[in-house]
Motif scaffolding. Structure first.
Motif, PDB file in Angstrom:
ATOM      1  N   GLY A 105      20.504 -35.840  19.093  1.00  0.00           N
ATOM      2  CA  GLY A 105      22.062 -35.357  18.746  1.00  0.00           C
ATOM      3  C   GLY A 105      23.193 -36.173  19.065  1.00  0.00           C
ATOM      4  N   GLN A 106      23.047 -36.512  20.360  1.00  0.00           N
ATOM      5  CA  GLN A 106      24.220 -37.408  21.121  1.00  0.00           C
ATOM      6  C   GLN A 106      24.138 -38.725  20.204  1.00  0.00           C
ATOM      7  N   LEU A 107      23.044 -39.498  19.826  1.00  0.00           N
ATOM      8  CA  LEU A 107      22.949 -40.779  18.959  1.00  0.00           C
ATOM      9  C   LEU A 107      23.578 -40.494  17.715  1.00  0.00           C
ATOM     10  N   HIS A 108      23.151 -39.187  16.927  1.00  0.00           N
ATOM     11  CA  HIS A 108      23.770 -38.873  15.770  1.00  0.00           C
ATOM     12  C   HIS A 108      25.063 -38.779  15.730  1.00  0.00           C
ATOM     13  N   LYS A 109      25.781 -38.296  17.010  1.00  0.00           N
ATOM     14  CA  LYS A 109      27.184 -37.965  17.000  1.00  0.00           C
ATOM     15  C   LYS A 109      27.755 -39.366  17.191  1.00  0.00           C
ATOM     16  N   SER A 110      27.276 -40.539  18.098  1.00  0.00           N
ATOM     17  CA  SER A 110      27.711 -41.500  18.297  1.00  0.00           C
ATOM     18  C   SER A 110      27.748 -42.683  16.922  1.00  0.00           C
ATOM     19  N   ILE A 111      26.742 -42.594  16.561  1.00  0.00           N
ATOM     20  CA  ILE A 111      26.718 -43.295  15.304  1.00  0.00           C
ATOM     21  C   ILE A 111      27.616 -42.741  14.359  1.00  0.00           C
ATOM     22  N   GLY A 112      28.043 -41.440  14.244  1.00  0.00           N
ATOM     23  CA  GLY A 112      28.847 -40.631  13.166  1.00  0.00           C
ATOM     24  C   GLY A 112      30.248 -41.101  13.658  1.00  0.00           C
ATOM     25  N   LEU A 113      30.622 -41.165  14.784  1.00  0.00           N
ATOM     26  CA  LEU A 113      31.946 -41.637  15.214  1.00  0.00           C
ATOM     27  C   LEU A 113      32.285 -42.866  15.043  1.00  0.00           C
ATOM     28  N   THR A 114      31.271 -43.902  15.153  1.00  0.00           N
ATOM     29  CA  THR A 114      31.288 -45.300  14.949  1.00  0.00           C
ATOM     30  C   THR A 114      31.552 -45.450  13.383  1.00  0.00           C
ATOM     31  N   VAL A 115      30.887 -44.800  12.414  1.00  0.00           N
ATOM     32  CA  VAL A 115      31.305 -44.610  11.180  1.00  0.00           C
ATOM     33  C   VAL A 115      32.710 -44.196  10.923  1.00  0.00           C
ATOM     34  N   LEU A 116      33.101 -43.407  11.380  1.00  0.00           N
ATOM     35  CA  LEU A 116      34.527 -42.631  11.342  1.00  0.00           C
ATOM     36  C   LEU A 116      35.624 -43.784  11.776  1.00  0.00           C
ATOM     37  N   MET A 117      35.323 -44.595  12.856  1.00  0.00           N
ATOM     38  CA  MET A 117      36.430 -45.661  12.916  1.00  0.00           C
ATOM     39  C   MET A 117      36.212 -46.606  12.345  1.00  0.00           C
TER      40      MET A 117
END
Ligand code: HEM
Ligand code: HEM
Length: 195
Positions: A47-59
């Motif tokens: 879940g933490q990995l998913h959130k980190s990749i997702g926030l990278t996509v957002l930026m």
């Protein structure tokens, strides 16, 4: 036929396109996988990995949108009917909505969760202030709503990506207008564009 250079996407646009495409597809798969796991360390870690990749996509997507709005893109190939031109443009803009909307809705609903977000194990990612300070009775339904929007938007991407790939392949191999090549590095392109 016009000058080759103007008929291709620039290097920055290509890097954004392929990097975001790869991270988005990886995170769709990861999201579908981890969301169904039983609660425990493994689920939390993924879940933490998913959130980190997702926030990278957002930026990356916010930067990409800024780039897109300030730099010209090659015109569509010549001979495309009105309906196809509309579909191509609409899909491209819908993708911008999704690559920003999916991670943003994720960030909104996890901001109401007691579990902190640790960005790639490096630091605490901040929660959105308006969710953090909200009373519990308001927070829970809002969290559910944004969780649902997150999933619906993710499924919209799951539907749209194959259509987008099929469209690119249709251009490349059936219309033979070499459209795919203009999103690939080191290739010369001979796409004839709208006048
Ligand atoms: C590229 C961006 C993202 C994509 C493609 C994506 C996609 C997905 C998908 C497909 C699921 C599974 C949904 C389900 O079957 O229930 C999911 C779940 C989830 N996502 Fe994302 N997501 C992204 C970004 C984010 C971000 C930025 C966050 C938070 C910061 C986040 C938090 C979550 C959480 C906590 C779940 C589990 C929800 C649950 O247990 O019901 N996601 N995501
Ligand atoms: C998976 C996530 C993907 C997303 C979100 C995405 C998004 C986009 C967007 C927004 C554009 C328009 C360019 C712009 O306005 O900046 C575009 C163009 C393009 N994409 Fe994708 N794409 C994805 C995957 C792919 C894949 C896997 C292929 C491989 C076939 C592909 C092939 C192309 C091509 C050839 C163009 C150029 C179209 C043209 O010249 O008008 N895309 N994509």
């Amino acid at each position: 036929m016009r000058d080759d250079i103007q008929l291709r996407y620039g290097t920055v646009a290509m890097i954004f396109h392929w990097l975001i495409a790869a991270l988005l597809i990886a995170n769709l798969a990861l999201g579908l996988y981890f969301a169904d796991l039983p609660r425990g360390d493994w689920r939390t870690e993924l879940g933490q990995l998913h959130k980190s990749i997702g926030l990278t996509v957002l930026m990356l997507s916010v930067l990409r949108l800024a780039w897109r709005l300030t730099h010209p893109v090659p015109p569509l190939p010549a001979g495309m009917r009105w309906g196809l031109r509309f579909a191509a443009r609409a899909t491209h803009w819908l993708f911008y909505v999704l690559i920003i909307g999916i991670p943003l809705t994720g960030w909104i609903f996890v901001s109401a969760s007691p579990v902190p977000t640790i960005f790639f194990g490096l630091f605490h990612w901040p929660n959105l202030w308006f969710m953090a300070d909200m009373p519990r009775a308001q927070k829970i339904p809002l969290r559910e709503t944004f969780n649902s929007i997150h999933v619906v938007l993710a499924w919209a991407a799951i539907v749209l990506i194959p259509l987008h790939v099929l469209a690119a392949l249709y251009h490349q191999y059936i219309r033979r207008d070499e459209l795919l090549l203009r999103m690939l590095p080191y290739r010369r392109t001979r796409v004839e564009t709208m006048p």
